[in-house]
Design a protein around this motif. Sequence first.
Motif, PDB file in Angstrom:
ATOM      1  N   ALA A 158       0.797  -1.109   0.089  1.00  0.00           N
ATOM      2  CA  ALA A 158       0.084   0.112  -0.088  1.00  0.00           C
ATOM      3  C   ALA A 158       0.914   1.283   0.118  1.00  0.00           C
ATOM      4  O   ALA A 158       1.765   1.383   0.850  1.00  0.00           O
ATOM      5  N   PHE A 159       0.710   2.153  -0.959  1.00  0.00           N
ATOM      6  CA  PHE A 159       1.527   3.353  -1.182  1.00  0.00           C
ATOM      7  C   PHE A 159       0.488   4.542  -0.491  1.00  0.00           C
ATOM      8  O   PHE A 159      -0.443   4.547  -0.848  1.00  0.00           O
ATOM      9  N   SER A 160       1.157   5.561   0.093  1.00  0.00           N
ATOM     10  CA  SER A 160       0.292   6.562   0.815  1.00  0.00           C
ATOM     11  C   SER A 160       0.020   7.603  -0.146  1.00  0.00           C
ATOM     12  O   SER A 160       0.932   8.016  -0.945  1.00  0.00           O
ATOM     13  N   ALA A 161      -0.993   8.023  -0.317  1.00  0.00           N
ATOM     14  CA  ALA A 161      -1.505   9.196  -1.083  1.00  0.00           C
ATOM     15  C   ALA A 161      -1.718  10.683  -0.158  1.00  0.00           C
ATOM     16  O   ALA A 161      -2.259  10.324   0.837  1.00  0.00           O
ATOM     17  N   PRO A 162      -1.441  11.749  -0.730  1.00  0.00           N
ATOM     18  CA  PRO A 162      -1.625  12.696   0.005  1.00  0.00           C
ATOM     19  C   PRO A 162      -3.115  13.151   0.063  1.00  0.00           C
ATOM     20  O   PRO A 162      -3.448  13.991   0.921  1.00  0.00           O
ATOM     21  N   ASP A 163      -4.001  12.571  -0.847  1.00  0.00           N
ATOM     22  CA  ASP A 163      -5.323  13.052  -0.843  1.00  0.00           C
ATOM     23  C   ASP A 163      -6.023  11.915  -1.655  1.00  0.00           C
ATOM     24  O   ASP A 163      -5.481  11.182  -2.364  1.00  0.00           O
ATOM     25  N   ARG A 164      -7.291  12.062  -1.482  1.00  0.00           N
ATOM     26  CA  ARG A 164      -8.173  11.198  -2.153  1.00  0.00           C
ATOM     27  C   ARG A 164      -8.217  11.308  -3.715  1.00  0.00           C
ATOM     28  O   ARG A 164      -8.116  10.239  -4.436  1.00  0.00           O
ATOM     29  N   GLY A 165      -7.849  12.492  -4.297  1.00  0.00           N
ATOM     30  CA  GLY A 165      -7.833  12.701  -5.729  1.00  0.00           C
ATOM     31  C   GLY A 165      -6.666  12.064  -6.101  1.00  0.00           C
ATOM     32  O   GLY A 165      -6.633  11.475  -7.325  1.00  0.00           O
ATOM     33  N   ALA A 166      -5.389  11.932  -5.313  1.00  0.00           N
ATOM     34  CA  ALA A 166      -4.346  11.193  -5.753  1.00  0.00           C
ATOM     35  C   ALA A 166      -4.524   9.601  -5.974  1.00  0.00           C
ATOM     36  O   ALA A 166      -3.984   8.952  -6.785  1.00  0.00           O
ATOM     37  N   VAL A 167      -5.613   9.045  -4.862  1.00  0.00           N
ATOM     38  CA  VAL A 167      -5.808   7.661  -4.981  1.00  0.00           C
ATOM     39  C   VAL A 167      -6.611   7.557  -6.233  1.00  0.00           C
ATOM     40  O   VAL A 167      -6.261   6.606  -7.079  1.00  0.00           O
ATOM     41  N   ASP A 168      -7.513   8.263  -6.657  1.00  0.00           N
ATOM     42  CA  ASP A 168      -8.311   8.151  -8.021  1.00  0.00           C
ATOM     43  C   ASP A 168      -7.213   8.243  -9.019  1.00  0.00           C
ATOM     44  O   ASP A 168      -7.590   7.404  -9.979  1.00  0.00           O
ATOM     45  N   ASP A 169      -6.227   9.174  -9.059  1.00  0.00           N
ATOM     46  CA  ASP A 169      -5.336   9.465 -10.170  1.00  0.00           C
ATOM     47  C   ASP A 169      -4.709   7.932 -10.328  1.00  0.00           C
ATOM     48  O   ASP A 169      -4.186   7.618 -11.521  1.00  0.00           O
ATOM     49  N   PHE A 170      -4.124   7.490  -9.197  1.00  0.00           N
ATOM     50  CA  PHE A 170      -3.116   6.204  -9.141  1.00  0.00           C
ATOM     51  C   PHE A 170      -3.970   4.974  -9.995  1.00  0.00           C
ATOM     52  O   PHE A 170      -3.847   4.389 -10.663  1.00  0.00           O
ATOM     53  N   TYR A 171      -5.459   5.058  -9.277  1.00  0.00           N
ATOM     54  CA  TYR A 171      -5.897   3.982 -10.206  1.00  0.00           C
ATOM     55  C   TYR A 171      -6.219   3.976 -11.494  1.00  0.00           C
ATOM     56  O   TYR A 171      -6.234   3.252 -12.232  1.00  0.00           O
ATOM     57  N   GLU A 205      -2.031  -0.943  -3.646  1.00  0.00           N
ATOM     58  CA  GLU A 205      -2.856  -0.027  -3.352  1.00  0.00           C
ATOM     59  C   GLU A 205      -2.359   1.147  -3.037  1.00  0.00           C
ATOM     60  O   GLU A 205      -1.179   1.317  -2.823  1.00  0.00           O
ATOM     61  N   ALA A 206      -3.312   2.321  -3.489  1.00  0.00           N
ATOM     62  CA  ALA A 206      -2.915   3.740  -2.972  1.00  0.00           C
ATOM     63  C   ALA A 206      -4.009   3.918  -2.030  1.00  0.00           C
ATOM     64  O   ALA A 206      -5.232   3.493  -2.015  1.00  0.00           O
TER      65      ALA A 206
END
Length: 130
Positions: free
Chosen positions: A72-85, A123-124
């Motif tokens: 699992a990689f740490s994301a700074p915000d939820r938008g970064a999780v979306d972009d990662f996906y 995962e992000a």
Amino acid sequence: MLDHVGLHVSGYERSREFYRKVLTPLGATLVMEISEEQTGDGAHAGFGVDGRPTFWIGTSQHGASVGPVHIAFSAPDRGAVDDFYLAAIAAGAKDNGPPGLRPHYHEHYYGAFVLDPDGHNIEAVCHRPE
């Protein structure tokens, strides 16, 4: 507690390019590559933030097996999780859980899961309330 982690991959160039695309939304870049000649084994690529490689991929000439793991990689915000996906799917990953809240972990756990080219569960996650 952890300084860095390494992941065995079956196709170095394919996985290097996959992670280059997938980690960009999380602010990570390819920091360095180590050749087979330098390691005496397989080629390795180190990804990280601020010039420090903390996530490594590599091959092995000594027959190390590729077994599925979860990272699992740490994301700074939820938008970064979306972009990662989105970057992961565009790079050929298989969906293993689209972006969304996972309240069974905790109230603000927002994550996305994909399977990389070797079937590793990547995962992000963002733990911040949005």
